[in-house]
Design a protein around this motif. Sequence first.
Motif, PDB file in Angstrom:
ATOM      1  N   VAL A   1       0.860  -1.196   0.000  1.00 39.10           N
ATOM      2  CA  VAL A   1       0.000   0.000   0.000  1.00 39.10           C
ATOM      3  C   VAL A   1       0.886   1.233   0.000  1.00 39.10           C
ATOM      4  O   VAL A   1       2.058   1.182   0.362  1.00 39.10           O
ATOM      5  N   ARG A   2       0.300   2.349  -0.404  1.00 43.20           N
ATOM      6  CA  ARG A   2       1.031   3.609  -0.380  1.00 43.20           C
ATOM      7  C   ARG A   2       1.200   4.070   1.057  1.00 43.20           C
ATOM      8  O   ARG A   2       0.308   3.903   1.874  1.00 43.20           O
ATOM      9  N   THR A   3       2.325   4.671   1.346  1.00 47.27           N
ATOM     10  CA  THR A   3       2.508   5.264   2.670  1.00 47.27           C
ATOM     11  C   THR A   3       1.782   6.593   2.712  1.00 47.27           C
ATOM     12  O   THR A   3       1.616   7.252   1.681  1.00 47.27           O
ATOM     13  N   PRO A   4       1.314   7.025   3.876  1.00 48.50           N
ATOM     14  CA  PRO A   4       0.618   8.309   3.973  1.00 48.50           C
ATOM     15  C   PRO A   4       1.544   9.465   3.593  1.00 48.50           C
ATOM     16  O   PRO A   4       2.746   9.422   3.851  1.00 48.50           O
ATOM     17  N   SER A   5       0.967  10.476   2.986  1.00 46.00           N
ATOM     18  CA  SER A   5       1.750  11.644   2.607  1.00 46.00           C
ATOM     19  C   SER A   5       2.142  12.433   3.857  1.00 46.00           C
ATOM     20  O   SER A   5       1.621  12.207   4.949  1.00 46.00           O
ATOM     21  N   HIS A   6       3.040  13.378   3.661  1.00 47.33           N
ATOM     22  CA  HIS A   6       3.478  14.222   4.774  1.00 47.33           C
ATOM     23  C   HIS A   6       2.287  14.971   5.363  1.00 47.33           C
ATOM     24  O   HIS A   6       2.141  15.067   6.587  1.00 47.33           O
TER      25      HIS A   6
END
Length: 77
Positions: A20-25
């Motif tokens: 999965v994508r990591t959360p954005s900043h």
Amino acid sequence: MPMRNIYAPQSGARSGPPLVRTPSHRQRIARGRWTVLGGMLGLALAGAVVGALAERRTPPVAESGPETGPFSYFPYQ
């Protein structure tokens, strides 16, 4: 012979959770703010509950003896 990709599915069978994508900043900052806000509200609620449960029950004031003012040891006028 090329090296095998460890992230490629093995003959249709998947081993482990999907990537999965990591959360954005920005999402991480928002999550931190919500966490801090939730902690503050939880602490305030816990303090209110403790304050309500530990409500002071003042005994009846005896009529004998002089009353003193709020900032004085001398009798209140």
